[in-house]
Design a protein around this motif. Structure first.
Motif, PDB file in Angstrom:
ATOM      1  N   LEU A 180       0.843  -1.209   0.000  1.00 50.46           N
ATOM      2  CA  LEU A 180       0.000   0.000   0.000  1.00 50.46           C
ATOM      3  C   LEU A 180       0.872   1.251   0.000  1.00 50.46           C
ATOM      4  O   LEU A 180       0.574   2.233  -0.697  1.00 50.46           O
ATOM      5  CB  LEU A 180      -0.932  -0.002   1.210  1.00 50.46           C
ATOM      6  CG  LEU A 180      -2.059  -1.043   1.182  1.00 50.46           C
ATOM      7  CD1 LEU A 180      -2.818  -1.052   2.509  1.00 50.46           C
ATOM      8  CD2 LEU A 180      -3.031  -0.770   0.037  1.00 50.46           C
TER       9      LEU A 180
ATOM     10  N   ASP B 137      -2.129   5.785  -4.208  1.00 52.58           N
ATOM     11  CA  ASP B 137      -3.557   5.660  -4.507  1.00 52.58           C
ATOM     12  C   ASP B 137      -3.845   4.776  -5.729  1.00 52.58           C
ATOM     13  O   ASP B 137      -4.969   4.717  -6.209  1.00 52.58           O
ATOM     14  CB  ASP B 137      -4.231   7.035  -4.620  1.00 52.58           C
ATOM     15  CG  ASP B 137      -3.542   7.924  -5.625  1.00 52.58           C
ATOM     16  OD1 ASP B 137      -2.690   7.405  -6.370  1.00 52.58           O
ATOM     17  OD2 ASP B 137      -3.864   9.127  -5.657  1.00 52.58           O
TER      18      ASP B 137
ATOM     19  N   LYS C  99      -5.835  -0.782  -3.991  1.00 56.45           N
ATOM     20  CA  LYS C  99      -7.008  -0.890  -3.114  1.00 56.45           C
ATOM     21  C   LYS C  99      -6.944  -2.207  -2.383  1.00 56.45           C
ATOM     22  O   LYS C  99      -6.525  -3.224  -2.935  1.00 56.45           O
ATOM     23  CB  LYS C  99      -8.292  -0.817  -3.925  1.00 56.45           C
ATOM     24  CG  LYS C  99      -8.794   0.597  -4.095  1.00 56.45           C
ATOM     25  CD  LYS C  99     -10.304   0.668  -3.967  1.00 56.45           C
ATOM     26  CE  LYS C  99     -10.799   2.073  -3.751  1.00 56.45           C
ATOM     27  NZ  LYS C  99     -10.755   2.530  -2.387  1.00 56.45           N
TER      28      LYS C  99
ATOM     29  N   ILE D 123      -8.771  -5.380  -0.806  1.00 54.43           N
ATOM     30  CA  ILE D 123     -10.039  -6.113  -0.936  1.00 54.43           C
ATOM     31  C   ILE D 123     -10.221  -7.020   0.275  1.00 54.43           C
ATOM     32  O   ILE D 123      -9.301  -7.728   0.669  1.00 54.43           O
ATOM     33  CB  ILE D 123     -10.151  -6.900  -2.271  1.00 54.43           C
ATOM     34  CG1 ILE D 123     -11.555  -7.521  -2.368  1.00 54.43           C
ATOM     35  CG2 ILE D 123      -9.055  -7.948  -2.438  1.00 54.43           C
ATOM     36  CD1 ILE D 123     -11.955  -7.945  -3.762  1.00 54.43           C
TER      37      ILE D 123
ATOM     38  N   LEU E 294     -16.689  -3.503  -3.034  1.00 58.00           N
ATOM     39  CA  LEU E 294     -15.636  -3.108  -3.983  1.00 58.00           C
ATOM     40  C   LEU E 294     -15.842  -3.727  -5.366  1.00 58.00           C
ATOM     41  O   LEU E 294     -15.693  -3.042  -6.387  1.00 58.00           O
ATOM     42  CB  LEU E 294     -14.257  -3.507  -3.423  1.00 58.00           C
ATOM     43  CG  LEU E 294     -13.063  -3.125  -4.302  1.00 58.00           C
ATOM     44  CD1 LEU E 294     -13.025  -1.620  -4.548  1.00 58.00           C
ATOM     45  CD2 LEU E 294     -11.760  -3.589  -3.675  1.00 58.00           C
TER      46      LEU E 294
ATOM     47  N   ALA F  82     -14.398   2.419  -9.562  1.00 52.85           N
ATOM     48  CA  ALA F  82     -13.055   2.276  -8.979  1.00 52.85           C
ATOM     49  C   ALA F  82     -12.218   1.496  -9.987  1.00 52.85           C
ATOM     50  O   ALA F  82     -12.683   0.510 -10.549  1.00 52.85           O
ATOM     51  CB  ALA F  82     -13.117   1.523  -7.644  1.00 52.85           C
TER      52      ALA F  82
ATOM     53  N   PRO G 135      -8.625   0.333  -9.543  1.00 51.56           N
ATOM     54  CA  PRO G 135      -7.303   0.153  -8.935  1.00 51.56           C
ATOM     55  C   PRO G 135      -6.365  -0.594  -9.880  1.00 51.56           C
ATOM     56  O   PRO G 135      -6.798  -1.517 -10.574  1.00 51.56           O
ATOM     57  CB  PRO G 135      -7.593  -0.679  -7.682  1.00 51.56           C
ATOM     58  CG  PRO G 135      -8.886  -1.359  -7.961  1.00 51.56           C
ATOM     59  CD  PRO G 135      -9.664  -0.452  -8.863  1.00 51.56           C
TER      60      PRO G 135
ATOM     61  N   LEU H  10      -4.711  -4.777  -6.543  1.00 50.11           N
ATOM     62  CA  LEU H  10      -5.686  -5.181  -5.532  1.00 50.11           C
ATOM     63  C   LEU H  10      -4.956  -5.997  -4.479  1.00 50.11           C
ATOM     64  O   LEU H  10      -4.350  -7.017  -4.798  1.00 50.11           O
ATOM     65  CB  LEU H  10      -6.760  -6.038  -6.213  1.00 50.11           C
ATOM     66  CG  LEU H  10      -8.188  -5.937  -5.707  1.00 50.11           C
ATOM     67  CD1 LEU H  10      -8.651  -4.506  -5.655  1.00 50.11           C
ATOM     68  CD2 LEU H  10      -9.104  -6.759  -6.614  1.00 50.11           C
TER      69      LEU H  10
ATOM     70  N   HIS I 295     -15.778   1.539   3.539  1.00 53.12           N
ATOM     71  CA  HIS I 295     -16.628   1.894   2.393  1.00 53.12           C
ATOM     72  C   HIS I 295     -17.540   3.083   2.743  1.00 53.12           C
ATOM     73  O   HIS I 295     -17.858   3.905   1.899  1.00 53.12           O
ATOM     74  CB  HIS I 295     -17.452   0.672   1.981  1.00 53.12           C
ATOM     75  CG  HIS I 295     -18.186   0.833   0.699  1.00 53.12           C
ATOM     76  ND1 HIS I 295     -17.551   1.078  -0.499  1.00 53.12           N
ATOM     77  CD2 HIS I 295     -19.519   0.789   0.408  1.00 53.12           C
ATOM     78  CE1 HIS I 295     -18.453   1.191  -1.460  1.00 53.12           C
ATOM     79  NE2 HIS I 295     -19.658   1.020  -0.937  1.00 53.12           N
TER      80      HIS I 295
ATOM     81  N   PRO J  98      -4.901   6.623   1.385  1.00 58.68           N
ATOM     82  CA  PRO J  98      -4.840   5.477   0.470  1.00 58.68           C
ATOM     83  C   PRO J  98      -3.887   4.377   0.922  1.00 58.68           C
ATOM     84  O   PRO J  98      -4.087   3.212   0.597  1.00 58.68           O
ATOM     85  CB  PRO J  98      -4.340   6.093  -0.850  1.00 58.68           C
ATOM     86  CG  PRO J  98      -4.642   7.539  -0.748  1.00 58.68           C
ATOM     87  CD  PRO J  98      -4.635   7.901   0.706  1.00 58.68           C
TER      88      PRO J  98
END
Ligand code: FAD
Length: 289
Positions: free
Chosen positions: A21, A26, A29, A31, A37, A46, A48, A51, A118, A163
């Motif tokens: 991350l 950003d 994402k 999961i 998502l 979205a 990404p 993931l 979320h 993010p």
């Protein structure tokens, strides 16, 4: 539609998830259950590039009873709470609330951390966590922090989460002598609620000594209703539900949308606050652990 192509990474450790991350910013994402998502990715709302699947991180799926508190890992599923994994008055509330989230397959996969991150304005866990003054534990590479749910939730689908941050879990205080109530109104079974309320009360000698009241469906996120709490404290318990509903009607100011008028939403909020307060009065109180 199908999602834009992405790189899928199964996190082996919490540190490696935080590393990915941090490096991806950003572009990445997390999961968890994928229940929010994946639909958003399918609609390409979205996109990404990476993931990060946190499902292998067993330490995030723990339910822990701590001194005076309950700690729920971010990956605790709605269904786990519905099945009564947590005891006491708080466990009863969580089981009842979980049963209102979507349908069984959604509850089997969906996680409490995913719900908070979320931040759907109709998410039951955001409402309950706010009413119970829960704290969210957050991590990024080399750093941890805690936020109250009030500080964590911004507006519809927005939070204070950066993010590169991960929700680790949620801590809820166990309050001996308190009881809890929840009520919501959804147009059809399994649909997101149009309005909902969560109430926590401490009643002494048949009089309300302390109250926490939160409502959803009157704005972009769940809100604590301080004036409703003030209107209830000091009342005889048997008059609390009516007093809460009356104060709620005075204080909420929903905007309305489509064919749904502000007056209807105000009446709905008052109705769920009345039901949740009555439920809290009737519910068993939390015992000392
Ligand atoms: C048919 C249907 C009905 C539903 N009805 C309801 C309902 O009535 N009430 C309700 O509240 N919800 C409802 N949901 C949503 C459901 O509760 C989801 O499970 C929940 O919103 C998201 O949890 P998740 O684990 O699936 O998260 P995901 O879908 O995996 O992720 C959702 C978002 O949170 C982020 N995220 C997930 N976990 C973390 C973490 N630990 N740290 C940081 N970011 C994270 C993801 O990056 C993503 O942005 C419904 C879903 C469906 C498909």
């Amino acid at each position: 539609m199908k999602p834009q192509s992405f790189e899928y990474v199964r996190a082996g450790t919490l540190d490696s998830a935080l590393e990915i991350l941090a490096d991806a910013g950003d572009e990445a994402k997390v999961i968890a259950g994928g229940q929010s998502l994946v639909p958003v990715m399918n609609l390409r709302l979205a996109r990404p590039a990476v993931l990060v699947d946190i499902n292998p991180l067993a330490e995030l799926a723990r339910v822990e009873q701590r001194a005076g508190a309950l700690r729920l890992g971010a990956l605790v599923r709605h269904r786990t709470l519905e099945r009564g994994e947590v005891g006491g008055a708080l466990g009863g509330l969580l089981a009842e609330v979980a049963g209102h989230i979507g349908h069984v397959p959604v509850r089997v996969r969906g996680s409490i951390g995913g719900s908070l991150a979320h931040a759907d304005p109709g998410a039951e866990w955001c409402l309950v966590a706010l009413a119970l003054e829960a704290e969210v534990e957050i991590a990024r590479r080399g750093e941890r922090r805690r936020l109250t749910v009030d500080a964590f939730l911004d507006g519809p689908f927005t939070t204070a989460l950066a993010p590169d941050e991960l929700v680790l879990g949620l801590e809820l205080a166990r309050r001996p002598g308190w009881s809890y109530g929840f009520a919501e109104h959804a147009r059809t079974h399994g649909a997101f609620a149009q309005s909902g309320a969560c109430v926590a009360l401490q009643v002494r000698d048949e009089v309300v000594a302390a109250a926490r009241v939160a409502v959803m469906g009157v704005g972009g996120r769940a809100e604590r209703l301080g004036p409703v709490e003030a209107a209830v404290v000091g009342r005889p318990a048997n008059g609390a539900a009516a007093a809460a509903a009356g104060a709620c009607r005075e204080v909420v100011d929903p905007a309305g949308y489509d064919e749904v008028s502000p007056d209807y939403l105000r009446a709905l909020a008052a109705a769920v606050v009345r039901r949740a307060t009555a439920a809290a009065i009737a519910a068993p109180t939390e015992e000392r652990q």
